[in-house]
Design a protein around this motif. Structure first.
Motif, PDB file in Angstrom:
ATOM      1  N   TRP A 252       0.667  -1.172  -0.144  1.00 44.38           N
ATOM      2  CA  TRP A 252       0.109  -0.176   0.069  1.00 44.38           C
ATOM      3  C   TRP A 252       1.044   1.325  -0.163  1.00 44.38           C
ATOM      4  O   TRP A 252       0.355   2.146  -0.767  1.00 44.38           O
ATOM      5  N   MET A 253       1.831   1.325   0.690  1.00 46.74           N
ATOM      6  CA  MET A 253       2.614   2.272   0.942  1.00 46.74           C
ATOM      7  C   MET A 253       3.695   2.538  -0.282  1.00 46.74           C
ATOM      8  O   MET A 253       3.991   3.619  -0.771  1.00 46.74           O
TER       9      MET A 253
ATOM     10  N   GLY B 247      -4.078  -8.742  -9.556  1.00 41.44           N
ATOM     11  CA  GLY B 247      -4.408  -8.582 -10.986  1.00 41.44           C
ATOM     12  C   GLY B 247      -3.410  -7.583 -11.767  1.00 41.44           C
ATOM     13  O   GLY B 247      -2.945  -6.759 -11.208  1.00 41.44           O
ATOM     14  N   ASP B 248      -3.320  -8.051 -12.912  1.00 41.73           N
ATOM     15  CA  ASP B 248      -2.521  -7.195 -14.040  1.00 41.73           C
ATOM     16  C   ASP B 248      -2.929  -5.960 -14.362  1.00 41.73           C
ATOM     17  O   ASP B 248      -4.428  -5.933 -14.450  1.00 41.73           O
ATOM     18  N   ILE B 249      -2.326  -4.635 -14.336  1.00 47.49           N
ATOM     19  CA  ILE B 249      -2.621  -3.500 -14.688  1.00 47.49           C
ATOM     20  C   ILE B 249      -2.429  -3.067 -16.151  1.00 47.49           C
ATOM     21  O   ILE B 249      -1.204  -3.404 -16.419  1.00 47.49           O
ATOM     22  N   LEU B 250      -3.372  -3.102 -17.050  1.00 52.09           N
ATOM     23  CA  LEU B 250      -3.119  -3.152 -18.369  1.00 52.09           C
ATOM     24  C   LEU B 250      -3.494  -1.777 -18.907  1.00 52.09           C
ATOM     25  O   LEU B 250      -4.441  -1.226 -18.449  1.00 52.09           O
ATOM     26  N   PRO B 251      -2.768  -1.064 -19.943  1.00 49.82           N
ATOM     27  CA  PRO B 251      -3.316   0.168 -20.373  1.00 49.82           C
ATOM     28  C   PRO B 251      -4.707  -0.038 -21.219  1.00 49.82           C
ATOM     29  O   PRO B 251      -4.803  -0.957 -21.690  1.00 49.82           O
ATOM     30  N   THR B 252      -5.414   1.111 -21.293  1.00 46.94           N
ATOM     31  CA  THR B 252      -6.604   0.848 -22.018  1.00 46.94           C
ATOM     32  C   THR B 252      -6.496   1.101 -23.658  1.00 46.94           C
ATOM     33  O   THR B 252      -5.602   2.156 -23.799  1.00 46.94           O
TER      34      THR B 252
ATOM     35  N   TRP C 287       5.749  -5.310  -9.125  1.00 46.72           N
ATOM     36  CA  TRP C 287       4.722  -4.923  -8.115  1.00 46.72           C
ATOM     37  C   TRP C 287       4.015  -3.630  -8.760  1.00 46.72           C
ATOM     38  O   TRP C 287       2.792  -3.532  -8.225  1.00 46.72           O
ATOM     39  N   ALA C 288       4.657  -2.588  -9.394  1.00 48.03           N
ATOM     40  CA  ALA C 288       3.894  -1.500  -9.987  1.00 48.03           C
ATOM     41  C   ALA C 288       2.846  -1.929 -11.021  1.00 48.03           C
ATOM     42  O   ALA C 288       1.875  -1.264 -11.249  1.00 48.03           O
ATOM     43  N   LEU C 289       2.766  -3.007 -11.611  1.00 49.69           N
ATOM     44  CA  LEU C 289       1.888  -3.395 -12.722  1.00 49.69           C
ATOM     45  C   LEU C 289       0.863  -4.369 -12.018  1.00 49.69           C
ATOM     46  O   LEU C 289       0.125  -5.058 -12.924  1.00 49.69           O
ATOM     47  N   LYS C 290       0.831  -4.491 -10.837  1.00 55.61           N
ATOM     48  CA  LYS C 290      -0.376  -5.123 -10.156  1.00 55.61           C
ATOM     49  C   LYS C 290      -1.441  -4.393  -9.234  1.00 55.61           C
ATOM     50  O   LYS C 290      -1.091  -3.277  -8.785  1.00 55.61           O
ATOM     51  N   ASP C 291      -2.404  -4.772  -9.400  1.00 54.28           N
ATOM     52  CA  ASP C 291      -3.703  -3.882  -8.745  1.00 54.28           C
ATOM     53  C   ASP C 291      -3.618  -4.382  -7.290  1.00 54.28           C
ATOM     54  O   ASP C 291      -2.954  -5.206  -6.853  1.00 54.28           O
ATOM     55  N   GLU C 292      -4.405  -3.806  -6.174  1.00 54.44           N
ATOM     56  CA  GLU C 292      -4.625  -4.317  -4.794  1.00 54.44           C
ATOM     57  C   GLU C 292      -4.982  -5.801  -4.820  1.00 54.44           C
ATOM     58  O   GLU C 292      -4.880  -6.503  -3.732  1.00 54.44           O
TER      59      GLU C 292
END
Length: 357
Positions: free
Chosen positions: A275-276, A336-341, A328-333
């Motif tokens: 979180w931090m 899951g993977d954070i992908l561009p729209t 880790w920057a590419l994962k949500d809480e």
């Protein structure tokens, strides 16, 4: 004319345990920024919080401060090779400084327990890398054994030259502020950096440069918190790979620093660390590896638990760059993977997706 930073040995040679005729192996380490973090200050209820951003060192972590001293002194002793045990950052730094010195580096890493960003640095600097079946503590025991019996020079933080170089972080903070902060907060793994900052502040105090030594607050991951538990952790586990250490090499030094500074040790969960990690990048603009967010996570937890920080000036050392462990920057809480729209090449559609209509 602007002053060209010359690396921590040349900048502080009169305050370091190294002779003037010793060869200096430097990559320009140190001189890292002290970044104001008003969002973090507001979050914890402090007057002022600053981040000492050690990810701006040449190999992307605070380890370079100690490694310039360790490798320089090794060369002064005629060493032809250096060895270290590492969870990542030490290996990257040792490999880079050995390359600069023209000598071989040997790195022992725990099998499957190292971030790829750090492993790639050791590979890039032509280190001989061996994965050991065991944890970091096993690797360190092995490195100590090899250095005691073979022609390799140990550059882990059990080597006092490492602590000597790392204390310069405290010197820089005092130079920048003109005084010592009320609190200095750090992540704790092997505890070398915690001990080193205290050493630097204590020397500044003894020489009259500051009026007090900051309270030293060190935070560990809950699954790897020997200082909090009061004894070594046999099988440490945490996503914060850089501090996944169950038997800190600087145990006695760190306990002395904690006691003398009226400081404390605490622990935070992996969830609190992540979180931090996200808060620092989203709200402060500083991208760190998860391990580096542990100190700030502990500061926030302490404030939540009732520690009053009103009126305090606080420095938090964030120890390594976010690109060290970028996944880790590419994962949500939820993991899951954070992908561009994906959008069409159409201004109206792009504007609509951005809520600009």
């Amino acid at each position: 004319m602007a002053h060209q930073w010359r690396g921590v040995i040349r900048e502080y040679i009169d305050r370091l345990d190294i002779s003037a005729d010793n060869p200096i192996i430097t990559l320009g380490e140190g001189g890292t920024p002290l970044v104001e973090a008003p969002a973090l200050a507001k979050l914890v209820g402090a007057e002022r919080v600053m981040l000492k951003v050690e990810g701006m060192n040449p190999t992307g972590s605070f380890k370079d401060r100690g490694m310039t001293m360790a490798v320089s002194k090794a060369i002064g002793h005629g060493a032809k090779a250096v060895i270290c045990a590492s969870t990542g950052n030490t290996s990257a730094s040792a490999a880079a400084y050995a390359a600069a010195a023209g000598i071989q580096s040997v790195v022992l890493i725990p099998e499957g327990k190292i971030a790829l960003g750090k492993l790639s640095q050791a590979v890039a600097h032509k280190s001989q890398i061996l994965q050991v079946r065991g944890n970091f503590d096993d690797c360190l025991d092995l490195a100590r054994n090899l250095s005691a019996n073979y022609a390799v020079h140990l550059v882990n933080s059990v080597n006092p030259d490492r602590i000597e170089g790392q204390k310069t972080g405290a010197f820089e903070i005092v130079d920048a502020l003109g005084f010592a902060p009320d609190y200095h907060v750090l992540p704790v793994g092997n505890a070398g950096n915690y001990s080193a900052y205290f050493k630097g502040y204590l020397e500044d105090f003894n020489e009259g440069r500051i009026k007090r030594v900051p309270k030293m607050w060190g935070f560990q991951a809950e699954g790897s918190a020997p200082f909090v538990q009061g004894s070594p952790v046999k099988n440490p586990e945490t996503i914060a790979t850089a501090i996944r250490i169950g038997n800190p090499a600087s145990w006695d030094l760190a306990l002395s620093a904690q006691e003398c500074s009226d400081g404390k040790f605490g622990a935070v969960s992996d969830k609190e660390i992540l979180w931090m990690h996200r808060f620092l990048s989203n709200e402060v603009g500083v991208f760190v590896e998860p391990s580096s967010a542990t100190g700030a996570a502990g500061l926030f937890k302490s404030a939540q638990q009732g520690d009053s920080l009103a009126g305090a000036t606080i420095v938090v050392t964030v120890t390594g760059h976010g690109l060290k462990d970028a996944g880790w920057a590419l994962k949500d809480e939820d993991g899951g993977d954070i992908l561009p729209t994906v959008v069409n090449n159409n201004a109206a559609e792009v504007a609509e997706s951005l809520g600009l209509n």
